[in-house]
Design a protein around this motif. Structure first.
Motif, PDB file in Angstrom:
ATOM      1  N   GLY A   1     -35.662 -39.374 -40.562  1.00  0.00           N
ATOM      2  CA  GLY A   1     -37.025 -39.927 -40.233  1.00  0.00           C
ATOM      3  C   GLY A   1     -36.831 -41.505 -39.915  1.00  0.00           C
ATOM      4  N   GLU A   2     -37.168 -41.749 -38.775  1.00  0.00           N
ATOM      5  CA  GLU A   2     -37.057 -43.134 -38.139  1.00  0.00           C
ATOM      6  C   GLU A   2     -37.410 -44.283 -39.451  1.00  0.00           C
ATOM      7  OE1 GLU A   2     -38.437 -46.888 -36.869  1.00  0.00           O
ATOM      8  OE2 GLU A   2     -39.896 -45.106 -37.025  1.00  0.00           O
ATOM      9  N   ARG A   3     -38.602 -43.888 -39.999  1.00  0.00           N
ATOM     10  CA  ARG A   3     -39.234 -45.194 -40.656  1.00  0.00           C
ATOM     11  C   ARG A   3     -38.292 -45.301 -42.066  1.00  0.00           C
ATOM     12  NH1 ARG A   3     -45.266 -43.227 -40.708  1.00  0.00           N
ATOM     13  NH2 ARG A   3     -44.161 -41.190 -40.465  1.00  0.00           N
ATOM     14  N   ASN A   4     -37.583 -44.106 -42.403  1.00  0.00           N
ATOM     15  CA  ASN A   4     -36.769 -43.944 -43.748  1.00  0.00           C
ATOM     16  C   ASN A   4     -35.352 -44.886 -43.524  1.00  0.00           C
ATOM     17  OD1 ASN A   4     -38.824 -42.888 -45.070  1.00  0.00           O
ATOM     18  ND2 ASN A   4     -38.201 -40.714 -44.242  1.00  0.00           N
ATOM     19  N   ILE A   5     -35.061 -45.144 -42.412  1.00  0.00           N
ATOM     20  CA  ILE A   5     -33.776 -45.711 -41.840  1.00  0.00           C
ATOM     21  C   ILE A   5     -33.771 -47.171 -41.499  1.00  0.00           C
ATOM     22  CG2 ILE A   5     -31.754 -45.543 -40.536  1.00  0.00           C
ATOM     23  CD1 ILE A   5     -31.823 -43.149 -42.502  1.00  0.00           C
ATOM     24  N   THR A   6     -32.975 -48.004 -42.284  1.00  0.00           N
ATOM     25  CA  THR A   6     -32.617 -49.496 -41.833  1.00  0.00           C
ATOM     26  C   THR A   6     -31.624 -49.509 -41.269  1.00  0.00           C
ATOM     27  OG1 THR A   6     -31.565 -49.966 -43.933  1.00  0.00           O
ATOM     28  CG2 THR A   6     -34.268 -49.810 -44.098  1.00  0.00           C
ATOM     29  N   THR A   7     -31.555 -50.705 -40.735  1.00  0.00           N
ATOM     30  CA  THR A   7     -29.945 -51.190 -40.283  1.00  0.00           C
ATOM     31  C   THR A   7     -28.858 -51.146 -41.207  1.00  0.00           C
ATOM     32  OG1 THR A   7     -30.736 -53.537 -40.262  1.00  0.00           O
ATOM     33  CG2 THR A   7     -30.895 -52.595 -38.205  1.00  0.00           C
ATOM     34  N   ASN A   8     -29.355 -51.343 -42.271  1.00  0.00           N
ATOM     35  CA  ASN A   8     -28.154 -51.533 -43.388  1.00  0.00           C
ATOM     36  C   ASN A   8     -27.673 -49.869 -43.553  1.00  0.00           C
ATOM     37  OD1 ASN A   8     -28.094 -54.059 -44.219  1.00  0.00           O
ATOM     38  ND2 ASN A   8     -29.410 -53.789 -45.766  1.00  0.00           N
ATOM     39  N   HIS A   9     -28.557 -49.056 -43.359  1.00  0.00           N
ATOM     40  CA  HIS A   9     -28.292 -47.472 -43.365  1.00  0.00           C
ATOM     41  C   HIS A   9     -27.142 -47.153 -42.413  1.00  0.00           C
ATOM     42  CE1 HIS A   9     -32.122 -46.744 -45.991  1.00  0.00           C
ATOM     43  NE2 HIS A   9     -31.212 -46.491 -46.739  1.00  0.00           N
ATOM     44  N   ILE A  10     -27.629 -47.645 -41.431  1.00  0.00           N
ATOM     45  CA  ILE A  10     -26.741 -47.255 -40.238  1.00  0.00           C
ATOM     46  C   ILE A  10     -25.092 -47.833 -40.476  1.00  0.00           C
ATOM     47  CG2 ILE A  10     -26.546 -47.593 -37.549  1.00  0.00           C
ATOM     48  CD1 ILE A  10     -29.760 -47.724 -37.577  1.00  0.00           C
ATOM     49  N   ALA A  11     -25.389 -49.280 -40.649  1.00  0.00           N
ATOM     50  CA  ALA A  11     -24.222 -49.924 -40.719  1.00  0.00           C
ATOM     51  C   ALA A  11     -23.248 -49.196 -42.015  1.00  0.00           C
ATOM     52  CB  ALA A  11     -24.371 -51.424 -41.153  1.00  0.00           C
ATOM     53  N   SER A  12     -23.872 -49.020 -43.001  1.00  0.00           N
ATOM     54  CA  SER A  12     -23.172 -48.269 -44.109  1.00  0.00           C
ATOM     55  C   SER A  12     -22.544 -46.660 -43.726  1.00  0.00           C
ATOM     56  CB  SER A  12     -23.942 -48.015 -45.322  1.00  0.00           C
ATOM     57  OG  SER A  12     -23.319 -47.156 -46.201  1.00  0.00           O
ATOM     58  N   HIS A  13     -23.460 -46.063 -42.838  1.00  0.00           N
ATOM     59  CA  HIS A  13     -23.103 -44.823 -42.387  1.00  0.00           C
ATOM     60  C   HIS A  13     -21.813 -44.762 -41.627  1.00  0.00           C
ATOM     61  CE1 HIS A  13     -23.479 -40.582 -40.952  1.00  0.00           C
ATOM     62  NE2 HIS A  13     -23.480 -40.929 -39.660  1.00  0.00           N
ATOM     63  N   LEU A  14     -21.754 -45.927 -40.556  1.00  0.00           N
ATOM     64  CA  LEU A  14     -20.579 -46.043 -39.805  1.00  0.00           C
ATOM     65  C   LEU A  14     -19.258 -46.777 -40.375  1.00  0.00           C
ATOM     66  CD1 LEU A  14     -22.492 -47.099 -36.728  1.00  0.00           C
ATOM     67  CD2 LEU A  14     -21.235 -45.141 -36.990  1.00  0.00           C
ATOM     68  N   GLY A  15     -19.610 -47.425 -41.564  1.00  0.00           N
ATOM     69  CA  GLY A  15     -18.511 -48.123 -42.520  1.00  0.00           C
ATOM     70  C   GLY A  15     -18.263 -49.484 -41.535  1.00  0.00           C
ATOM     71  N   ILE A  16     -19.430 -50.150 -41.272  1.00  0.00           N
ATOM     72  CA  ILE A  16     -19.222 -51.440 -40.561  1.00  0.00           C
ATOM     73  C   ILE A  16     -20.185 -52.442 -41.436  1.00  0.00           C
ATOM     74  CG2 ILE A  16     -18.768 -50.522 -38.455  1.00  0.00           C
ATOM     75  CD1 ILE A  16     -21.400 -51.122 -37.393  1.00  0.00           C
ATOM     76  N   SER A  17     -19.951 -53.891 -41.152  1.00  0.00           N
ATOM     77  CA  SER A  17     -20.802 -54.613 -41.923  1.00  0.00           C
ATOM     78  C   SER A  17     -22.039 -54.627 -41.232  1.00  0.00           C
ATOM     79  CB  SER A  17     -20.080 -55.964 -41.912  1.00  0.00           C
ATOM     80  OG  SER A  17     -20.072 -56.485 -40.653  1.00  0.00           O
ATOM     81  N   PRO A  18     -23.242 -55.179 -42.021  1.00  0.00           N
ATOM     82  CA  PRO A  18     -24.466 -55.434 -41.193  1.00  0.00           C
ATOM     83  C   PRO A  18     -24.183 -56.475 -39.902  1.00  0.00           C
ATOM     84  CG  PRO A  18     -24.833 -55.198 -43.444  1.00  0.00           C
ATOM     85  CD  PRO A  18     -23.046 -55.405 -43.343  1.00  0.00           C
ATOM     86  N   GLY A  19     -23.295 -57.387 -40.240  1.00  0.00           N
ATOM     87  CA  GLY A  19     -22.930 -58.502 -39.295  1.00  0.00           C
ATOM     88  C   GLY A  19     -22.400 -57.964 -37.890  1.00  0.00           C
ATOM     89  N   ASN A  20     -21.580 -57.041 -38.053  1.00  0.00           N
ATOM     90  CA  ASN A  20     -21.077 -56.354 -36.976  1.00  0.00           C
ATOM     91  C   ASN A  20     -22.081 -55.404 -36.109  1.00  0.00           C
ATOM     92  OD1 ASN A  20     -19.342 -55.280 -35.044  1.00  0.00           O
ATOM     93  ND2 ASN A  20     -18.183 -54.104 -36.455  1.00  0.00           N
ATOM     94  N   LEU A  21     -23.063 -55.036 -37.027  1.00  0.00           N
ATOM     95  CA  LEU A  21     -24.238 -54.259 -36.021  1.00  0.00           C
ATOM     96  C   LEU A  21     -25.143 -55.311 -35.470  1.00  0.00           C
ATOM     97  CD1 LEU A  21     -26.097 -51.342 -37.382  1.00  0.00           C
ATOM     98  CD2 LEU A  21     -27.205 -53.458 -36.731  1.00  0.00           C
ATOM     99  N   TYR A  22     -25.309 -56.520 -36.080  1.00  0.00           N
ATOM    100  CA  TYR A  22     -26.366 -57.396 -35.414  1.00  0.00           C
ATOM    101  C   TYR A  22     -25.624 -58.009 -34.335  1.00  0.00           C
ATOM    102  CZ  TYR A  22     -29.518 -56.741 -39.196  1.00  0.00           C
ATOM    103  OH  TYR A  22     -30.505 -56.027 -40.115  1.00  0.00           O
ATOM    104  N   TYR A  23     -24.266 -58.147 -34.212  1.00  0.00           N
ATOM    105  CA  TYR A  23     -23.414 -58.791 -33.041  1.00  0.00           C
ATOM    106  C   TYR A  23     -23.768 -57.676 -31.955  1.00  0.00           C
ATOM    107  CZ  TYR A  23     -19.682 -59.575 -29.875  1.00  0.00           C
ATOM    108  OH  TYR A  23     -18.726 -59.963 -28.976  1.00  0.00           O
TER     109      TYR A  23
END
Length: 219
Positions: free
Chosen positions: A19-41
């Motif tokens: 569900g979209e409401r239950n997922i944050t950018t931190n969840h996405i970054a963790s799932h990919l094994g990248i840092s939140p900063g890399n995602l925000y780039y």
């Protein structure tokens, strides 16, 4: 695959699964094994990711529907259209499941969505007109616009309907095929007698897919 594409595809996967409401950018970054900063780039925030996912959806929608071929078999055209629309519903199910909330948060996305839906309604009208010209449907010209809009509404809110009926259940692909059967049932009263057998065969095809998927998901 580049990091930007990986983020988009991982987001679709997580949004659909949880569900979209239950997922944050931190969840996405963790799932990919990248840092939140890399995602925000690559993306400013989650809304930016959703906006890019919608653009991918728009591109795939437009590529699925070329000009109507006057020589194409009418029932084959109908099956292609149903397969294309409901496959996109499955691929981007989170968007359909939480549509009002997603659109309310982004005015630019809301405007783009309405443009896409206007174009899709136009395609649907042309498909109905083509089915009528080939003698498959017996429908008055003045009813085509309203009927096409009814089909569009059924498609747009099918997943929302499923979520309302079963709030805690995960949407399975077999449930999407049930939506195809609903569309066919709306078409049925307008069918000419000579094509009812072929539509019945099409219904049986989607019924089999629906039951097969539900059976596999229970294993």
């Amino acid at each position: 695959m580049r990091t930007r594409e990986r983020i988009i595809h991982a987001s679709i996967e997580l949004f659909n699964e949880h569900g979209e409401r239950n997922i944050t950018t931190n969840h996405i970054a963790s799932h990919l094994g990248i840092s939140p900063g890399n995602l925000y780039y690559h993306f400013r925030n989650k809304e930016d990711i959703i906006s890019h996912i919608f653009e991918l959806y728009r591109q795939q929608l437009e590529s699925s529907f070329g000009p109507v071929d006057a020589d194409q078999d009418a029932i084959a055209l109908l099956r292609h259209s149903l397969d294309a629309v409901f496959e996109l519903m499955w691929r981007f199910s989170f968007f359909y499941a939480n549509l009002p909330d997603i659109l309310s948060r982004d005015e630019k996305l809301q405007s783009a969505y309405h443009q896409v839906q206007a174009a899709q309604l136009d395609r649907m009208k042309k498909a109905i007109i083509e089915l009528k010209s080939k003698g498959v449907l017996n429908i008055e010209d003045e009813d085509i616009s309203d009927f096409s809009n009814s089909l569009k509404i059924n498609v747009i809110f099918w997943i929302s309907y499923l979520k309302i009926q079963h709030p805690n259940a995960k949407v399975k692909k077999g449930m999407i095929y049930q939506g195809v059967l609903t569309v066919l049932s709306l078409l049925k009263p307008y069918l000419n007698t000579s094509d009812k057998g072929r539509i019945k065969a099409l219904q049986q095809h989607y019924m089999k897919l629906s039951q097969q998927d539900c059976h596999n998901s229970e294993r």
